[in-house]
Design a protein around this motif. Structure first.
Motif, PDB file in Angstrom:
ATOM      1  N   ASN A 112      11.115  -1.162  54.799  1.00  0.00           N
ATOM      2  CA  ASN A 112      11.891  -0.441  53.797  1.00  0.00           C
ATOM      3  C   ASN A 112      12.740   0.606  54.507  1.00  0.00           C
ATOM      4  OD1 ASN A 112      12.891   0.845  51.502  1.00  0.00           O
ATOM      5  ND2 ASN A 112      11.069   2.127  51.269  1.00  0.00           N
ATOM      6  N   ALA A 127      10.116   5.188  52.897  1.00  0.00           N
ATOM      7  CA  ALA A 127      11.285   4.906  53.732  1.00  0.00           C
ATOM      8  C   ALA A 127      10.877   4.887  55.192  1.00  0.00           C
ATOM      9  CB  ALA A 127      12.363   5.952  53.493  1.00  0.00           C
ATOM     10  N   SER A 138      10.857   5.263  48.316  1.00  0.00           N
ATOM     11  CA  SER A 138       9.743   4.328  48.457  1.00  0.00           C
ATOM     12  C   SER A 138       9.872   3.212  47.421  1.00  0.00           C
ATOM     13  CB  SER A 138       8.416   5.066  48.276  1.00  0.00           C
ATOM     14  OG  SER A 138       8.333   5.638  46.979  1.00  0.00           O
ATOM     15  N   GLY A 144      14.886   2.503  53.011  1.00  0.00           N
ATOM     16  CA  GLY A 144      14.964   3.663  52.136  1.00  0.00           C
ATOM     17  C   GLY A 144      16.119   3.530  51.146  1.00  0.00           C
ATOM     18  N   PRO A 145      16.544   4.612  50.535  1.00  0.00           N
ATOM     19  CA  PRO A 145      16.138   5.994  50.822  1.00  0.00           C
ATOM     20  C   PRO A 145      14.829   6.399  50.151  1.00  0.00           C
ATOM     21  CG  PRO A 145      17.765   5.992  49.088  1.00  0.00           C
ATOM     22  CD  PRO A 145      17.605   4.566  49.511  1.00  0.00           C
ATOM     23  N   ARG A 150      19.044  -2.262  52.401  1.00  0.00           N
ATOM     24  CA  ARG A 150      18.096  -1.201  52.776  1.00  0.00           C
ATOM     25  C   ARG A 150      16.693  -1.779  52.972  1.00  0.00           C
ATOM     26  NH1 ARG A 150      21.169   1.710  54.895  1.00  0.00           N
ATOM     27  NH2 ARG A 150      20.080   3.682  54.597  1.00  0.00           N
TER      28      ARG A 150
END
Length: 456
Positions: free
Chosen positions: A327, A358, A332, A329-330, A300
């Motif tokens: 990033n 995200a 921060s 995610g899901p 991710r």
């Protein structure tokens, strides 16, 4: 930045110094601690009880031995057994983790022909509550010995599916690692969409009981850093210490499958519960894959280098390129930047990346310096502060020898016949020539004197 992410970034920055014990190069081998076992009774919120087996680092291998103080506070893993499979069938796996300083607790509940998967997941979670209670109880043999901020969950087959249910519902669980996870009722595949922590779905390629494609659905549904691992030649019952009724078999001998499983589990938990750089390299980075396994990784997070190779003179200005981190995610997360393998001086500007939502990206600069000639491939790690998953990239760096003064016309670190030949070829009027050391527009005896004075 939220407090929990600030703490995670701090832990990651000091990881190898702050957290013990250090892992062995071969993570399938036993750890430094003796392992003891106890059977405990756990009370549910309803007031009913169930028993659980607990394996832990101990002062000796005798039953009910005192906890090994050198392992405290220890991370803990709650484990779910398979359908009609006694907890004892997982002795070698649980003992291995305990020998490396983990507390492993396994409920014995739901061992009937008609198990309740939802209740099984609740019991798996209740084991963690019991550990929290014992850690805080002044009269307990575990008082102060449990790292209640470092809980993981694992399980095999039915227990793998139930552990996914537990991970989806319990924010105390920091990571998940399943072995041939089966579908459950309620659906583990559906619950996987709610898992917010790193999840590793380990399967056996020749599993004749739980098809790897079934576990793959759980992996695909998981919206968090995730891995899908296939053990070539492995079987469903290769994850247990001995065969039981209606077992399957694969071409991979059971001891070999168990050894690979031990390595995979230890690397995974060490990376996410202990933040060990060595384990991160094995799980997410540029480490050598375990022979006979195939891993699909989705951290991710993406990492892109502005240049894949850098070259320049040693002792001069550091070489540099950019790093772009995204990033996916899901949630921060902040990021820690580090060079996990480098003979050179490496720094980052900024040193860490502040929290990214995200979908957000950020750019940093990596600077590489050296006072001596040499070349190497250095590994750049980007580690998520939220959950210690991440990505790596290799950067090829070549430092040439620094010039041996202005007379080193070919910049090979020495003033020799090659430089003399260059000067001779430039003899006479030669405005702007490198061999015109006094910059008078002529290469002459004065320039020759400069070259000879620097002769190597």
């Amino acid at each position: 930045m939220p407090l929990i992410q600030s703490l995670a970034v701090g832990l990651l920055a000091c990881a190898v110094h702050c957290l013990a014990p250090a892992a062995l190069a071969d993570s399938s081998q036993p750890g430094p601690f003796a392992v003891s076992q106890r059977t405990v009774t756990i009370t549910r919120a309803s007031g009913t009880t169930f028993t659980a087996q607990i394996r832990y680092p101990a002062s000796s291998a005798a039953a009910n031995a005192p906890f090994a103080t050198a392992a405290a506070p220890a991370p803990a893993i709650t484990f779910g057994h398979g359908f009609l499979s006694a907890v004892d069938l997982y002795d070698s796996t649980m003992d291995h983790l305990a020998s490396h300083g983990y507390i492993v607790i396994a409920t014995t509940s739901e061992g009937s022909l008609l198990p309740n998967h939802a209740n099984f997941a609740l019991d798996i979670r209740q084991c963690l509550t019991w550990l929290e209670q014992q850690n805080a109880l002044a009269t307990s043999w575990l008082v102060g010995d449990v790292n209640t901020a470092a809980f993981g969950v694992s399980g095999h087959s039915m227990g793998g599916g139930a552990s996914a249910l537990a991970a989806a519902a319990d924010p105390r669980i920091k990571c998940l690692a399943t072995l041939a996870a089966a579908e459950t009722n309620p659906s583990a595949a559906a619950a996987a969409t709610s898992i917010q922590r790193p999840s590793c779905f380990i399967t056996a390629a020749q599993d004749a009981i739980v098809a790897p494609s079934s576990t793959l659905t759980e992996y695909n549904n998981c919206d968090a850093p995730r891995q899908f691992v296939s053990i070539a030649g492995g079987s469903h019952c290769g994850f247990v210490d001995s065969a039981i009724i209606a077992c399957d078999s694969g071409t991979l001998p059971r001891p070999d499958q168990l050894a690979k499983t031990r390595s995979l589990l230890l690397d995974w938990f060490d990376a996410h519960l202990r933040f060990q750089p060595r384990a991160f390299t094995a799980a997410w980075g540029a480490g050598t894959p375990i022979a006979g396994t195939t891993t699909t990784r989705d951290a991710r997070t993406t990492l892109t280098l502005g240049a894949s190779a850098l070259s320049g003179a040693a002792g001069a200005k550091p070489l540099e390129t950019t790093i772009t981190i995204t990033n996916i995610g899901p949630d921060s997360t902040a990021f820690v930047l580090r060079a996990s393998s480098s003979p050179f001086d490496v720094s980052f500007v900024p040193a860490n990346i502040a929290e990214l939502a995200a979908g957000q990206s950020a750019t940093a600069t990596v600077r590489v310096g050296s006072s001596a000639a040499g070349n190497a491939s250095i590994v750049i790690d980007v580690v998520r502060g939220r959950d210690a998953a991440g990505a790596s990239a290799a950067l090829a760096v070549n430092f040439t020898a620094p010039p041996a003064g202005p007379a080193d016309l070919d910049h090979n670190g020495v003033v020799d016949a090659a430089d003399l030949a260059t000067l001779q070829n430039s003899w006479g009027k030669c405005a702007g020539c490198a061999a015109d050391f006094d910059h008078n527009g002529v290469v002459d005896a004065a320039d020759l004197a400069v070259l000879l004075s620097g002769w190597s």
